[in-house]
Design a protein around this motif. Sequence first.
Motif, mmCIF file in Angstrom:
data_model
loop_
_atom_site.group_PDB
_atom_site.id
_atom_site.type_symbol
_atom_site.label_atom_id
_atom_site.label_comp_id
_atom_site.label_asym_id
_atom_site.label_seq_id
_atom_site.Cartn_x
_atom_site.Cartn_y
_atom_site.Cartn_z
ATOM 1 N N ALA A 627 0.834 -1.211 0.000
ATOM 2 C CA ALA A 627 0.000 0.000 0.000
ATOM 3 C C ALA A 627 0.864 1.255 0.000
ATOM 4 O O ALA A 627 0.572 2.232 -0.705
ATOM 5 N N LEU A 628 1.947 1.258 0.788
ATOM 6 C CA LEU A 628 2.833 2.418 0.831
ATOM 7 C C LEU A 628 3.568 2.583 -0.498
ATOM 8 O O LEU A 628 3.770 3.703 -0.974
ATOM 9 N N ALA A 629 3.939 1.452 -1.117
ATOM 10 C CA ALA A 629 4.585 1.512 -2.430
ATOM 11 C C ALA A 629 3.673 2.167 -3.453
ATOM 12 O O ALA A 629 4.115 2.998 -4.268
ATOM 13 N N GLU A 630 2.403 1.821 -3.412
ATOM 14 C CA GLU A 630 1.439 2.423 -4.346
ATOM 15 C C GLU A 630 1.321 3.925 -4.121
ATOM 16 O O GLU A 630 1.208 4.707 -5.073
ATOM 17 N N THR A 631 1.372 4.348 -2.849
ATOM 18 C CA THR A 631 1.321 5.778 -2.546
ATOM 19 C C THR A 631 2.534 6.492 -3.133
ATOM 20 O O THR A 631 2.406 7.556 -3.752
ATOM 21 N N PHE A 632 3.720 5.918 -2.951
ATOM 22 C CA PHE A 632 4.935 6.506 -3.528
ATOM 23 C C PHE A 632 4.812 6.609 -5.051
ATOM 24 O O PHE A 632 5.190 7.623 -5.657
ATOM 25 N N ALA A 633 4.290 5.545 -5.683
ATOM 26 C CA ALA A 633 4.170 5.559 -7.143
ATOM 27 C C ALA A 633 3.193 6.639 -7.613
ATOM 28 O O ALA A 633 3.430 7.309 -8.629
ATOM 29 N N GLU A 634 2.073 6.818 -6.881
ATOM 30 C CA GLU A 634 1.120 7.872 -7.254
ATOM 31 C C GLU A 634 1.765 9.250 -7.163
ATOM 32 O O GLU A 634 1.558 10.105 -8.039
ATOM 33 N N ILE A 635 2.532 9.461 -6.097
ATOM 34 C CA ILE A 635 3.222 10.753 -5.956
ATOM 35 C C ILE A 635 4.271 10.894 -7.049
ATOM 36 O O ILE A 635 4.451 11.971 -7.639
ATOM 37 N N GLY A 636 4.981 9.803 -7.346
ATOM 38 C CA GLY A 636 5.985 9.840 -8.415
ATOM 39 C C GLY A 636 5.394 10.242 -9.743
ATOM 40 O O GLY A 636 5.990 11.020 -10.499
ATOM 41 N N GLY A 637 4.190 9.726 -10.042
ATOM 42 C CA GLY A 637 3.531 10.126 -11.278
ATOM 43 C C GLY A 637 3.195 11.607 -11.302
ATOM 44 O O GLY A 637 3.258 12.252 -12.350
ATOM 45 N N ALA A 638 2.838 12.157 -10.113
ATOM 46 C CA ALA A 638 2.469 13.579 -10.040
ATOM 47 C C ALA A 638 3.672 14.502 -10.157
ATOM 48 O O ALA A 638 3.595 15.545 -10.807
ATOM 49 N N VAL A 639 4.793 14.147 -9.524
ATOM 50 C CA VAL A 639 5.961 15.043 -9.553
ATOM 51 C C VAL A 639 6.888 14.738 -10.716
ATOM 52 O O VAL A 639 7.671 15.586 -11.135
ATOM 53 N N GLY A 640 6.804 13.507 -11.266
ATOM 54 C CA GLY A 640 7.718 13.123 -12.335
ATOM 55 C C GLY A 640 7.157 13.278 -13.723
ATOM 56 O O GLY A 640 7.892 13.222 -14.695
ATOM 57 N N PHE A 641 5.847 13.452 -13.840
ATOM 58 C CA PHE A 641 5.210 13.613 -15.145
ATOM 59 C C PHE A 641 4.263 14.799 -15.069
ATOM 60 O O PHE A 641 3.107 14.660 -14.683
ATOM 61 N N LYS A 642 4.766 15.975 -15.372
ATOM 62 C CA LYS A 642 3.941 17.180 -15.291
ATOM 63 C C LYS A 642 3.439 17.547 -16.684
ATOM 64 O O LYS A 642 4.179 17.525 -17.653
ATOM 65 N N ARG A 643 2.149 17.903 -16.731
ATOM 66 C CA ARG A 643 1.457 18.191 -17.997
ATOM 67 C C ARG A 643 1.681 17.067 -19.002
ATOM 68 O O ARG A 643 1.826 17.291 -20.187
ATOM 69 N N GLY A 644 1.770 15.833 -18.480
ATOM 70 C CA GLY A 644 1.782 14.672 -19.364
ATOM 71 C C GLY A 644 3.138 14.234 -19.845
ATOM 72 O O GLY A 644 3.264 13.181 -20.434
ATOM 73 N N ALA A 645 4.213 15.005 -19.624
ATOM 74 C CA ALA A 645 5.521 14.621 -20.135
ATOM 75 C C ALA A 645 6.467 14.317 -18.988
ATOM 76 O O ALA A 645 6.380 14.907 -17.920
ATOM 77 N N ALA A 646 7.408 13.383 -19.230
ATOM 78 C CA ALA A 646 8.413 13.102 -18.209
ATOM 79 C C ALA A 646 9.309 14.327 -18.067
ATOM 80 O O ALA A 646 9.678 14.973 -19.043
ATOM 81 N N VAL A 647 9.642 14.689 -16.827
ATOM 82 C CA VAL A 647 10.481 15.860 -16.573
ATOM 83 C C VAL A 647 11.674 15.445 -15.722
ATOM 84 O O VAL A 647 11.688 14.398 -15.094
#
Length: 773
Positions: A627-647
Amino acid sequence: MAIPKHIFVGRKAELEQFQLVLGRQGKLERMLMNPGRNVKSRVFLPYGIGGIGKTELSKRCLKLAQDAGWKTLCVDWEQVEYRPADAMQVMDAIADALKQIAGAETLNEYLDDRNQVKPTRDRVQRYRAEHPEEWQKLLELARTASAAMPDLQTRAAATAITTTLDLGPKILAKTYDMLADKMVENKILKEREAKLYKNADTQLAHDLVKAITQTTRENALAILLDTCEVLSPALEEFLRDSIVVPAVKQGTGLIFIVSGRYNQYREREVEDDQGSRHRVKGYADRLDDPPPITWDLSMFADPEVVEYLRECGIEPTPELVSFVQQLARGVPFAVQLVAEALLKLGPERVQREFPPKDPSEFDTREMVTLVARRFLRYCLDNPADEDRLRALAMLRQRDDAVLRAVWGLDANAKPRQVLIDLEARYGFVQPEGTLHPVVRDFLRESLRADDCETANRLGKVMAEFYQPRWQSETDALPILGERLSERRWQNLTLDTLNALSWSDETRTMQFIAPRSIEALEFNWTFARNLVALGQEFRNAPDWWSSRTNRRFDSLTRAIKEEGEQAMEGLKALEREPSELNLEEAHKCILRMWRAQNLLKQGKPNDALNVSLEAETSATTDNSLRAALAETFAEIGGAVGFKRGAAVRSDEGLTCYEHAVALDSSKAGYHNGLGAMLNETGGKVTAPRAQQVLSDAINLDPQFAAAFNNRGNAYYYLKEYTKAIADYDRALALDPQDAVAYYNRGNAYYALTEYAQAIADYDRALALDPQYVN
């Protein structure tokens, strides 16, 4: 003369009406033919307040149907394992009951689709994460289309879009629908799966209606949907518009008895089988041949009361019949209580003591409660019976083993025999060995108000019985996620909480807080059930101290509220770990939920910091780590992919590093980590990125994005031939991926194979004009 042993129901006119609808086939005819072959499908709507006798009348109707050769099933929304909170839970309860009489094969289509809902949603979410450019294009299309809509709220939301987090719900839903259509076009989803993704409730309702009508072809079917008033109005309307009405319209030999609210006439828009939408109000708007039959149960026919009083040995004078009707207000239980009081106390005293001074000020429920209270005060004068009835009222559900302990019975005595004896002497003891709800509620309230000593004494006996059993069951289920899905354990937990709530407020809070926090992550519905049980005691005046009430209120906010209210509750619980008996796992869940709340508020960096705090409390429990891993992954998607592109994002890299460390079984986490390594380190981290992405491919050989990202790692390592091979595989899995064409073009360019590079660039441009630069 004693009260008759049969339960008073009355309603002879209603029962006769039901019998006429069933028809009167002979015994041989019922054996050889479907008894409902010539019976038009109908809906019966008994309505009135709880306790007015809807259930007893409805069950008598089911018995008539059974006697006529019909199959019958009953779903009592107060008695199902957990009161439904959404449409899928409503359908699951009906499907479970139907399976018992029709067999699992009849429900294959429903069960197959039901099992596909979550995997299909996961696939769409993963596709979105793998194709950020495609998602962004669809997002812009949805925004453009919505901005032109007449709905001012939707148009304003569309105009205000800056990131995915700013989307209005209608626009976001439209974008996901378009994405599902795109996946069908790319042959990644089947059309059936896309329909299931877009509107699972509607599709599953069609499957369930099909199963119901298929059952009626073999044998006539009567379905009782009881105590529908406990459902939310929206769920009751879903039941009507998506299940009952479509099933009734499709054939013969089907009867629904829907016991619930009378006022079901909120105007709303519905979609018919052909996809056309129109406005409706209630059953009568949708069923006209034959129309629904409504039963107003607010009054008995005088002859029914006369007959019952005569059976009791009471002279039914017109004045006495009128008096009984005035007090009973259409509730069979109240008729029985008044008749018993008349026998025990005599008409003169009952007519003097029982009525309120101004009956017009009392509604039906209040009047019946008043009658029950006065009966218990004046007529229940056997101390042994009184003690046993109180103990029965204190239980959450009937349990003969704990009754033996609470009643102090010896090994040879049978609790069931005691219950039969009580039933014979008191009309409010039901045949199944439970108390009528009005009496049960009154006794529970009076125990907390007037007889706390008895409540504490009996509660301690109950707690001493349940706690060792609960501990044994808990030890046998060491994994949190598995434990919270076990119904036997859930019921035992609720029984234990009920017992503690009667006897020890400190131990109650030290029990309910950890259990509710565990359920918050793994079974949110169960968390709400725990809090709902505790709320009964929280609402009792002066039962718990202000300190305990404060802690319970914090727990309630954490589980039932959203946004800042939920955050306040979560933080308050974290401040008192020892007082609430919280362990490291509970601290981890509280912080994880704070992180998820921060992410919903558009604060991914803050969410990451709190998740890192949560990890310091993570245990070896695999379900919690996942469950904690899934939380990290959700945050990773938010901070690592902004406006749809990898940053270029060190925070995104950190998130996926921790996700993989906590749960190495998910290909998506390895893919996210590999993508972030490519973006943040380039050729420096390419060797590690190549290995991490190979792990993702080993876990999921059909993972197109992982092949594309591993191709990028090979590109950074200047191994262009290997990069092209991975891009080829990515495109074979997803021929519409503009990014993979663009990347492969770069690899061909690096090999000076310019013609192939230009062809790939052209294809990328055709799929996505953003590559014009």
